[in-house]
Structures are given as C-alpha cells and as structure tokens.
Design a protein around this motif. Structure first.
Motif, PDB file in Angstrom:
ATOM      1  N   VAL A 133       0.799  -1.185   0.160  1.00 46.80           N
ATOM      2  CA  VAL A 133      -0.075   0.096  -0.013  1.00 46.80           C
ATOM      3  C   VAL A 133       0.752   1.304  -0.083  1.00 46.80           C
ATOM      4  CG1 VAL A 133      -2.140   1.409   1.299  1.00 46.80           C
ATOM      5  CG2 VAL A 133      -1.679  -1.199   1.149  1.00 46.80           C
ATOM      6  N   SER A 134       1.796   1.330   0.973  1.00 41.47           N
ATOM      7  CA  SER A 134       2.622   2.653   1.078  1.00 41.47           C
ATOM      8  C   SER A 134       3.916   2.429   0.449  1.00 41.47           C
ATOM      9  CB  SER A 134       2.895   2.603   2.565  1.00 41.47           C
ATOM     10  OG  SER A 134       3.619   1.776   3.005  1.00 41.47           O
ATOM     11  N   THR A 135       4.700   3.280   0.323  1.00 43.74           N
ATOM     12  CA  THR A 135       6.161   3.128  -0.293  1.00 43.74           C
ATOM     13  C   THR A 135       7.174   2.168   0.471  1.00 43.74           C
ATOM     14  OG1 THR A 135       7.071   5.135   1.123  1.00 43.74           O
ATOM     15  CG2 THR A 135       6.281   5.537  -0.977  1.00 43.74           C
ATOM     16  N   GLN A 136       7.980   1.743  -0.137  1.00 50.65           N
ATOM     17  CA  GLN A 136       8.554   0.604   0.281  1.00 50.65           C
ATOM     18  C   GLN A 136      10.377   0.711   0.054  1.00 50.65           C
ATOM     19  OE1 GLN A 136       8.074  -3.277  -0.759  1.00 50.65           O
ATOM     20  NE2 GLN A 136       9.481  -4.356   0.370  1.00 50.65           N
ATOM     21  N   ASN A 137      11.328   0.557   0.656  1.00 50.77           N
ATOM     22  CA  ASN A 137      12.705   0.713   0.394  1.00 50.77           C
ATOM     23  C   ASN A 137      13.484  -0.211   1.299  1.00 50.77           C
ATOM     24  OD1 ASN A 137      15.560   1.293  -0.442  1.00 50.77           O
ATOM     25  ND2 ASN A 137      15.166   3.384   0.008  1.00 50.77           N
ATOM     26  N   THR A 138      13.574  -1.283   1.083  1.00 49.47           N
ATOM     27  CA  THR A 138      14.218  -2.541   2.111  1.00 49.47           C
ATOM     28  C   THR A 138      15.283  -3.472   1.231  1.00 49.47           C
ATOM     29  OG1 THR A 138      12.247  -3.897   1.813  1.00 49.47           O
ATOM     30  CG2 THR A 138      12.058  -2.276   3.749  1.00 49.47           C
ATOM     31  N   PHE A 139      15.917  -3.886   2.203  1.00 52.95           N
ATOM     32  CA  PHE A 139      16.975  -4.978   1.879  1.00 52.95           C
ATOM     33  C   PHE A 139      16.106  -6.289   2.401  1.00 52.95           C
ATOM     34  CE2 PHE A 139      20.897  -2.359   1.632  1.00 52.95           C
ATOM     35  CZ  PHE A 139      20.842  -2.526   0.287  1.00 52.95           C
ATOM     36  N   SER A 140      16.501  -7.265   1.470  1.00 56.56           N
ATOM     37  CA  SER A 140      16.329  -8.937   2.251  1.00 56.56           C
ATOM     38  C   SER A 140      17.157  -9.839   2.025  1.00 56.56           C
ATOM     39  CB  SER A 140      14.553  -9.382   1.623  1.00 56.56           C
ATOM     40  OG  SER A 140      14.670  -9.499   0.259  1.00 56.56           O
ATOM     41  N   THR A 141      17.238 -10.691   2.707  1.00 52.05           N
ATOM     42  CA  THR A 141      18.410 -11.700   2.572  1.00 52.05           C
ATOM     43  C   THR A 141      17.778 -13.250   2.656  1.00 52.05           C
ATOM     44  OG1 THR A 141      19.036 -11.732   5.000  1.00 52.05           O
ATOM     45  CG2 THR A 141      20.337 -10.443   3.189  1.00 52.05           C
ATOM     46  N   MET A 164      21.195 -11.556  -1.354  1.00 59.27           N
ATOM     47  CA  MET A 164      20.465 -10.295  -0.937  1.00 59.27           C
ATOM     48  C   MET A 164      19.921  -9.558  -2.237  1.00 59.27           C
ATOM     49  SD  MET A 164      22.536  -6.987   0.784  1.00 59.27           S
ATOM     50  CE  MET A 164      22.435  -7.857   2.203  1.00 59.27           C
ATOM     51  N   SER A 165      18.596  -9.003  -1.943  1.00 51.53           N
ATOM     52  CA  SER A 165      17.912  -8.275  -2.855  1.00 51.53           C
ATOM     53  C   SER A 165      17.427  -7.215  -2.257  1.00 51.53           C
ATOM     54  CB  SER A 165      16.953  -9.310  -3.278  1.00 51.53           C
ATOM     55  OG  SER A 165      15.907  -9.680  -2.045  1.00 51.53           O
ATOM     56  N   HIS A 166      16.946  -5.962  -3.242  1.00 53.79           N
ATOM     57  CA  HIS A 166      16.485  -4.938  -2.689  1.00 53.79           C
ATOM     58  C   HIS A 166      15.224  -4.755  -3.347  1.00 53.79           C
ATOM     59  CE1 HIS A 166      15.883  -0.612  -3.397  1.00 53.79           C
ATOM     60  NE2 HIS A 166      16.002  -0.491  -2.118  1.00 53.79           N
ATOM     61  N   SER A 167      14.045  -4.300  -2.387  1.00 56.74           N
ATOM     62  CA  SER A 167      12.741  -4.087  -2.944  1.00 56.74           C
ATOM     63  C   SER A 167      12.550  -2.564  -2.904  1.00 56.74           C
ATOM     64  CB  SER A 167      11.790  -4.994  -2.258  1.00 56.74           C
ATOM     65  OG  SER A 167      12.404  -6.238  -2.498  1.00 56.74           O
ATOM     66  N   TRP A 168      11.451  -2.015  -3.718  1.00 54.21           N
ATOM     67  CA  TRP A 168      10.935  -0.717  -3.549  1.00 54.21           C
ATOM     68  C   TRP A 168       9.571  -0.766  -4.231  1.00 54.21           C
ATOM     69  CZ3 TRP A 168       9.903   2.018  -7.856  1.00 54.21           C
ATOM     70  CH2 TRP A 168      10.411   1.562  -9.169  1.00 54.21           C
ATOM     71  N   ALA A 169       9.085   0.547  -3.682  1.00 50.18           N
ATOM     72  CA  ALA A 169       7.376   0.569  -4.214  1.00 50.18           C
ATOM     73  C   ALA A 169       7.087   1.994  -4.139  1.00 50.18           C
ATOM     74  CB  ALA A 169       6.572  -0.334  -3.392  1.00 50.18           C
ATOM     75  N   LEU A 170       6.400   2.547  -5.004  1.00 51.43           N
ATOM     76  CA  LEU A 170       5.841   3.833  -4.942  1.00 51.43           C
ATOM     77  C   LEU A 170       4.318   3.493  -5.058  1.00 51.43           C
ATOM     78  CD1 LEU A 170       7.838   5.877  -7.170  1.00 51.43           C
ATOM     79  CD2 LEU A 170       7.837   6.043  -4.972  1.00 51.43           C
ATOM     80  N   ARG A 220      -4.581  -0.200  -8.178  1.00 53.86           N
ATOM     81  CA  ARG A 220      -4.294   0.429  -7.015  1.00 53.86           C
ATOM     82  C   ARG A 220      -3.272   1.591  -7.506  1.00 53.86           C
ATOM     83  NH1 ARG A 220      -1.450  -3.563  -3.836  1.00 53.86           N
ATOM     84  NH2 ARG A 220      -1.261  -4.841  -5.693  1.00 53.86           N
ATOM     85  N   GLU A 221      -2.956   1.767  -8.725  1.00 56.27           N
ATOM     86  CA  GLU A 221      -1.698   2.611  -8.962  1.00 56.27           C
ATOM     87  C   GLU A 221      -0.676   2.597  -8.302  1.00 56.27           C
ATOM     88  OE1 GLU A 221      -3.500   6.739  -9.391  1.00 56.27           O
ATOM     89  OE2 GLU A 221      -4.222   6.258 -11.214  1.00 56.27           O
ATOM     90  N   TYR A 222      -0.230   1.444  -8.278  1.00 57.13           N
ATOM     91  CA  TYR A 222       0.922   0.842  -7.219  1.00 57.13           C
ATOM     92  C   TYR A 222       1.978   0.331  -8.000  1.00 57.13           C
ATOM     93  CZ  TYR A 222       2.942  -0.718  -2.882  1.00 57.13           C
ATOM     94  OH  TYR A 222       3.865  -1.010  -1.744  1.00 57.13           O
ATOM     95  N   PHE A 223       3.234   0.906  -7.815  1.00 50.50           N
ATOM     96  CA  PHE A 223       4.513   0.390  -8.714  1.00 50.50           C
ATOM     97  C   PHE A 223       5.452  -0.131  -7.788  1.00 50.50           C
ATOM     98  CE2 PHE A 223       7.878   0.204 -11.365  1.00 50.50           C
ATOM     99  CZ  PHE A 223       7.513   0.326 -12.586  1.00 50.50           C
ATOM    100  N   THR A 224       5.972  -1.555  -8.128  1.00 47.76           N
ATOM    101  CA  THR A 224       6.886  -2.405  -7.282  1.00 47.76           C
ATOM    102  C   THR A 224       8.261  -2.565  -8.266  1.00 47.76           C
ATOM    103  OG1 THR A 224       6.155  -4.418  -7.778  1.00 47.76           O
ATOM    104  CG2 THR A 224       5.259  -3.128  -5.826  1.00 47.76           C
ATOM    105  N   GLY A 225       9.264  -2.505  -7.563  1.00 50.25           N
ATOM    106  CA  GLY A 225      10.509  -3.153  -8.344  1.00 50.25           C
ATOM    107  C   GLY A 225      11.363  -3.840  -7.239  1.00 50.25           C
ATOM    108  N   GLY A 226      12.505  -4.377  -7.848  1.00 52.47           N
ATOM    109  CA  GLY A 226      13.414  -5.274  -7.125  1.00 52.47           C
ATOM    110  C   GLY A 226      14.369  -5.654  -7.665  1.00 52.47           C
ATOM    111  N   ALA A 227      15.621  -5.886  -7.360  1.00 54.41           N
ATOM    112  CA  ALA A 227      16.770  -6.443  -7.870  1.00 54.41           C
ATOM    113  C   ALA A 227      17.426  -7.306  -6.940  1.00 54.41           C
ATOM    114  CB  ALA A 227      17.737  -5.253  -8.091  1.00 54.41           C
ATOM    115  N   SER A 228      18.036  -8.539  -7.515  1.00 51.94           N
ATOM    116  CA  SER A 228      18.667  -9.611  -6.667  1.00 51.94           C
ATOM    117  C   SER A 228      20.067  -9.682  -7.394  1.00 51.94           C
ATOM    118  CB  SER A 228      17.780 -10.876  -6.709  1.00 51.94           C
ATOM    119  OG  SER A 228      17.775 -11.381  -7.823  1.00 51.94           O
ATOM    120  N   VAL A 229      20.906 -10.032  -6.368  1.00 51.40           N
ATOM    121  CA  VAL A 229      22.472 -10.151  -6.774  1.00 51.40           C
ATOM    122  C   VAL A 229      22.858 -11.568  -6.472  1.00 51.40           C
ATOM    123  CG1 VAL A 229      23.156  -7.947  -6.801  1.00 51.40           C
ATOM    124  CG2 VAL A 229      23.240  -9.147  -4.738  1.00 51.40           C
ATOM    125  N   PRO A 230      23.893 -12.048  -7.023  1.00 49.68           N
ATOM    126  CA  PRO A 230      24.367 -13.493  -6.853  1.00 49.68           C
ATOM    127  C   PRO A 230      24.866 -13.676  -5.390  1.00 49.68           C
ATOM    128  CG  PRO A 230      25.342 -12.466  -8.753  1.00 49.68           C
ATOM    129  CD  PRO A 230      24.860 -11.451  -7.891  1.00 49.68           C
TER     130      PRO A 230
END
Length: 237
Positions: free
Chosen positions: A105-113, A135-141, A200-210
């Motif tokens: 629902v809200s904005t997001q800017n987090t790491f996850s392992t 490790m990966s990074h996730s974000w949302a608007l 919802r006009e909600y945008f999510t993005g994410g990136a994962s690395v080796p």
C-alpha cells in the motif's frame, strides 16, 4: 625257365583331393552368442550415455557453491545500485526513505536476505550452504498514474535490452490491466522485476544479486547472514 611274374598288388590306392579345392563349411554363430554380443554393445552404449549426461551435471554442481567472499554491505550496495539505475530510467522523482510502513500500500525501500542452496553432486539435494547469503533490494511507490508507469516501463524495457539483459517476461496491460517486466543476466544470478498494478496505481521494483559468503560468519550462527543491512534513500540522481 619260366618267366617270373610279379604278384598282383593287394593295396587299394586312394585319391586325395587337392587342398586348394577343398571347401570349408561356413561358420555359424549360435543365437545365444549373437545376443550376448548385442547385449554387450547395448550396455556399452548405455554406459556412454550415462557418462555424457552425468559428467556435465557433476561438473556444474561441483562449482555451485564457489561463491566469492564479499561483505553484505557491498552486495547490498550492488543490489541497490541496480534499483537506482532503473528508478532513474523510469523517470520517478520522489524520494523514498528506507523502510516500509504498509507493504503493498505505502512506499517501500528495504533489503532482504535469504539462504543459498546446494543441489549436491547430481543437483537432486536441497540443503543450505553455511555462511552463504543471497541479497535483494525491493522498493515501491504509491499513487503512480498510468501515464507515468506505462511510459517509464516502455523506456526501461528498451534500455535493459540494449544493456544486455535477457527479458524473460514483458506484459503490456490492455484495457486497464497490469504491466510487468522481468529480466535476468549472468545465467540468472542477477534478476530484476517491475510491476504496475492498475487498480491501485501501485508500482513495485526489485533487484537480486548473486550469492556470496559472509566473511564475518562463524560456525554455529543461525539464520541467513547479512540481515541487518539498511539501504540508502532511493531517489533521482
């Protein structure tokens, strides 16, 4: 004197056929012998096929845990940088603080392992690798209109293809549907995903690395390493 006459011979002469005209009977192979030879050939062929299939599996799985030793902060920065580059191409201008109050629902800017897994000698196992992490990074608007989301995704799709990323999925929403874009490279060790939810006009993005080994990990530690990292502020550069 009467003339002596040699007595008649009582030995019967035998005529022997010349050796070069003798006929050698053809050699026959018994059915069991023939089947035995065929069986040996099949076994050899099967063994060759097994060898051809097994060697690449063993070779690939033997190096499956050959990860570099890299600090979690460095891998986190790498994942964050992928998101930052995509964020710029998408054209978003808002600053997103670390964290996320209401995911989805809200904005997001987090790491996850997460753990890294070893498939074993033949790739049939599923066990965690001690000291390794992914490790990966996730974000949302939130409140992203269609005009901004659609034009940004089209631009990002072209940019990533030009940069050598393999596009695994690109769905263009029709009649007000959702849009998404999924890419990978380095045999899937690096991935990125983007989705815009039309309702919802909600945008999510994410990136994962080796995967990588945490240099600070010690035997007996529990949970995936590197779970204390926090990203920087995500915004235009």
């Amino acid at each position: 004197m009467p003339e002596e006459t040699a007595p008649p011979s009582t030995t019967t002469s035998t005529t022997t056929a010349p050796t070069d005209t003798a006929t050698t009977p053809p050699r026959t192979i018994s059915t069991p012998s023939l089947l035995g030879r065929i069986g040996c050939g099949c076994v050899s062929l099967v063994g060759l096929v097994v060898l051809v299939v097994a060697v690449p599996l063993i070779w690939s799985s033997s190096g499956s845990t050959d990860y570099p030793r890299v600090a979690p902060k460095e891998m986190g920065d790498r994942a964050f940088q992928r998101s930052q580059e995509a964020y710029d191409v998408l054209g978003f201008t808002r600053r997103v603080e670390p964290g996320g109050e209401d995911i989805g629902v809200s904005t997001q800017n987090t790491f996850s392992t997460d753990f890294c897994y070893d498939g074993g000698l033949l790739g049939l196992e599923d066990k965690t690798v001690d000291g390794a992490y992914a490790m990966s990074h996730s974000w949302a608007l939130d409140h992203v209109p269609a005009s901004r989301a659609v034009s940004g995704l089209r631009r990002l799709h072209k940019e990533l293809k030009d940069d050598g990323w393999n596009v695994t999925s690109y769905r263009k929403g029709t009649r007000g549907g959702d849009w998404d874009l999924f890419v990978k490279r380095d045999d899937g060790d690096e991935r990125m995903s983007f989705t815009w939810y039309a309702d919802r006009e909600y945008f999510t993005g994410g990136a994962s690395v080796p995967c990588a080994y945490d240099p600070e990990w010690k035997s007996g530690d529990t949970g995936p390493p590197a779970d204390q990292e926090s990203p920087r502020v995500l915004g235009p550069t």
